[in-house]
Design an enzyme around this catalytic site. Structure first.
Site, mmCIF file in Angstrom:
data_model
loop_
_atom_site.group_PDB
_atom_site.id
_atom_site.type_symbol
_atom_site.label_atom_id
_atom_site.label_comp_id
_atom_site.label_asym_id
_atom_site.label_seq_id
_atom_site.Cartn_x
_atom_site.Cartn_y
_atom_site.Cartn_z
ATOM 1 N N LYS A 75 0.855 -1.181 0.000
ATOM 2 C CA LYS A 75 0.000 0.000 0.000
ATOM 3 C C LYS A 75 0.892 1.233 0.000
ATOM 4 O O LYS A 75 1.921 1.259 0.696
ATOM 5 C CB LYS A 75 -0.882 -0.036 1.260
ATOM 6 N N SER A 150 -9.660 1.559 2.967
ATOM 7 C CA SER A 150 -8.823 2.372 2.110
ATOM 8 C C SER A 150 -7.772 1.581 1.332
ATOM 9 O O SER A 150 -7.256 2.088 0.345
ATOM 10 C CB SER A 150 -8.132 3.434 2.962
ATOM 11 N N SER A 174 -9.789 -0.897 7.109
ATOM 12 C CA SER A 174 -9.219 -0.762 5.767
ATOM 13 C C SER A 174 -8.486 -1.968 5.206
ATOM 14 O O SER A 174 -8.084 -1.942 4.049
ATOM 15 C CB SER A 174 -8.287 0.442 5.710
HETATM 16 N N1 GLN Z 1 -13.011 3.705 6.404
HETATM 17 C C1 GLN Z 1 -12.467 4.116 7.661
HETATM 18 C C2 GLN Z 1 -12.122 5.584 7.608
HETATM 19 O O1 GLN Z 1 -12.380 6.180 6.639
HETATM 20 C C3 GLN Z 1 -11.298 3.286 8.014
HETATM 21 C C4 GLN Z 1 -10.071 3.678 7.328
HETATM 22 C C5 GLN Z 1 -8.906 2.837 7.678
HETATM 23 O O2 GLN Z 1 -9.026 1.777 8.285
HETATM 24 N N2 GLN Z 1 -7.738 3.331 7.301
HETATM 25 O O3 GLN Z 1 -11.611 6.117 8.525
#
Ligand code: GLN
Length: 483
Positions: A75, A150, A174
């Site tokens: 990532k 994400s 994410s």
């Molecule tokens: N979707 C969640 C957010 O927007 C989690 C994001 C993540 O785990 N990095 O914060």
């Protein structure tokens, strides 16, 4: 069967037996990437030349073990020495780190081969990878749909056969949510199990690095490499790392499995609930003891998360001011204007929204009412889990309330936040959680989440492996129409 269709452990065995060379493996994945990534768009940076060089080195040394000679993706939030690390933000568009994150270094030391960097929501804020400053990634199962986020690039790349495994990060879901949307395995380890050093911070008390793979064995193999204490990360914990592969016994007789009532209520798609209930019956068939439990504070996890995560983000993102990193606005007349113009142009809407929310929640006069309150809720959520873990080994439920949605379908930020309703509590409590494929609804993958006690990733993998070995959902692959 092409090499890119094989799992990490299958490739490892072929390399060991000298039936294939690392160069052949790397070439197979890159030709796959060239064929399909213009559709999937999982990668933001490719390292083909360096990868082939590394493969030749491996082939000369002929020492194949573990991930040696096998490509993977990271990532784009994980710092890689000499390779752009952008967090898919304009503000870091040209940032080339002078060092490797600990996890990147560990994979390199085992002679794994970095294929490239993977797309994500800007600074890991989002659930669809539509917040990337560059372009959205598409779900290999249906290119009109999102891969989740994400870490959407990581999940899509593994699902589409572009890499056998990848790393992502998980602050509120994410890793598990995109794994669920893309039909792959995604493990978020216990907070402190894997070093965060060199991983760009979003919400430091919640962020954790984890693994995407096509099956549970591969997940265990990669966990063996990336886990463990790191003196460079004061929140990484100095306790022994077991051999995760040793948990893959296929036996879960007597394992105590809880399913929380709150995770099977309205708000979670009925067909998903049914699919996961079926999986629970499978656990019973395999000799586990399955019982319903309650996690009474579940409904408060999401609102508390959306105070704590933005509060920490607002502090972490203060460093992007045009002075130290990447993008700078050169038109400004003075330094204060330069800061503000750089940040106005460099950050996307969602990141700005979080910075404003977090700054507000931390400001004097509001701190007690919002941030402090959220911390108290966080403690209650932890306690709920502790109660259940007195009597049970793992907790099982759906990973997400829906299957993958269409691009552009969830344009309201609050609607998008609801995606995390079943994953966020696990981060709030710092627990390990894995999502594994457990079926399909209308042709789209469904993920089952297994949650464990702190530092008990082994039992998660044991349960996940038993289930996987007795079902074949993980063997079904998306058809991209280019084969
Ligand atoms: N979707 C969640 C957010 O927007 C989690 C994001 C993540 O785990 N990095 O914060």
């Amino acid at each position: 069967m092409e090499l890119y269709e094989l799992t990490l452990h299958e490739l490892k065995d072929l390399l060991k037996k000298k039936e294939v060379s690392s160069k052949e493996v790397v070439k197979s994945f890159f030709s796959r990437i060239k064929k399909i990534d213009n559709k999937v768009k999982a990668f933001v940076t490719l390292c083909e030349e360096e990868a082939l060089e590394k493969a030749c080195e491996c082939d000369q040394q002929q020492e194949y073990d573990g991930i040696a000679g096998i490509p993977y993706g990271l990532k784009d939030i994980i710092c890689t020495r000499g390779v752009k690390t952008t967090c898919c933000s304009k503000i870091l568009e040209n940032f080339i780190p002078p060092y490797d994150a600990t996890v990147a270094r560990k994979l390199k030391e085992k002679k794994g081969i970095l294929a490239g960097k993977l797309n994500m929501d800007e600074f890991a804020m989002g659930s669809s990878t539509e917040n990337s400053a560059f372009f959205p990634t598409r779900n290999p199962w249906d290119l009109e749909r999102v891969p989740g986020g994400s870490s959407g690039g990581s999940a899509a790349a593994v699902a589409a056969g572009e890499v056998p495994f990848a790393l992502g990060t998980d602050t509120g879901g994410s890793i598990r949510q995109p794994a669920s949307f893309c039909g792959v395995v995604g493990l978020k380890p216990t907070y402190g199990r894997v070093s965060r050093w060199g991983v760009v911070a979003f919400a430091s008390s919640l962020d954790q690095v984890g693994v995407f793979s096509r099956d549970v064995r591969d997940c265990a193999l990669v966990m063996n490499i990336v886990s463990g204490h790191d003196p460079m990360d004061s929140t990484s914990v100095d306790i022994e790392v077991p051999d995760y592969e040793s948990f893959l016994t296929g036996n879960i007789k007597g394992l105590k499995v809880a399913y929380p009532r709150e995770y099977f209520q309205q708000g979670v798609d009925e067909k998903i609930r049914e699919t996961v209930k079926k999986a629970l019956h499978k656990f019973e068939d395999l000799g586990a003891v399955v019982e319903e439990v309650t996690l009474p504070h579940s409904e408060y996890a999401l609102p508390a998360y959306y105070l704590i995560a933005p509060a920490e983000a607002s502090a972490n993102l203060a460093r992007y001011d045009g002075v130290r990193y990447g993008f700078r606005d050169f038109e400004a007349d003075n330094v204060v204007q330069m800061f503000s113009k750089t940040r106005a142009a460099g950050f996307g809407d969602e990141v700005k929204r979080r910075i404003m929310l977090g700054t507000y929640a931390l400001s004097s006069g509001y701190y007690d009412a919002y941030y402090l309150k959220a911390l108290k809720v966080r403690r209650l959520i932890s306690r709920d889990f502790n109660e259940v873990f007195k009597d049970f080994d793992v907790i099982v439920g759906p990973t997400t309330p829906t299957t993958a949605f269409k691009l552009g379908e969830q344009s309201d930020p609050l609607q998008l936040y609801m995606n995390d309703i079943l994953t966020v509590p696990i981060n709030m409590a710092g627990l390990p959680g894995i999502s594994i494929p457990c079926g399909f609804v209308e042709g789209l993958p469904v993920g089952m989440q297994i949650i464990g006690r702190p530092f008990d990733e082994g039992t998660l993998l044991q349960a996940a492996y038993s289930y996987e070995q007795n079902t074949d959902y993980h063997t079904v692959k998306p058809v991209l129409g280019v084969e």
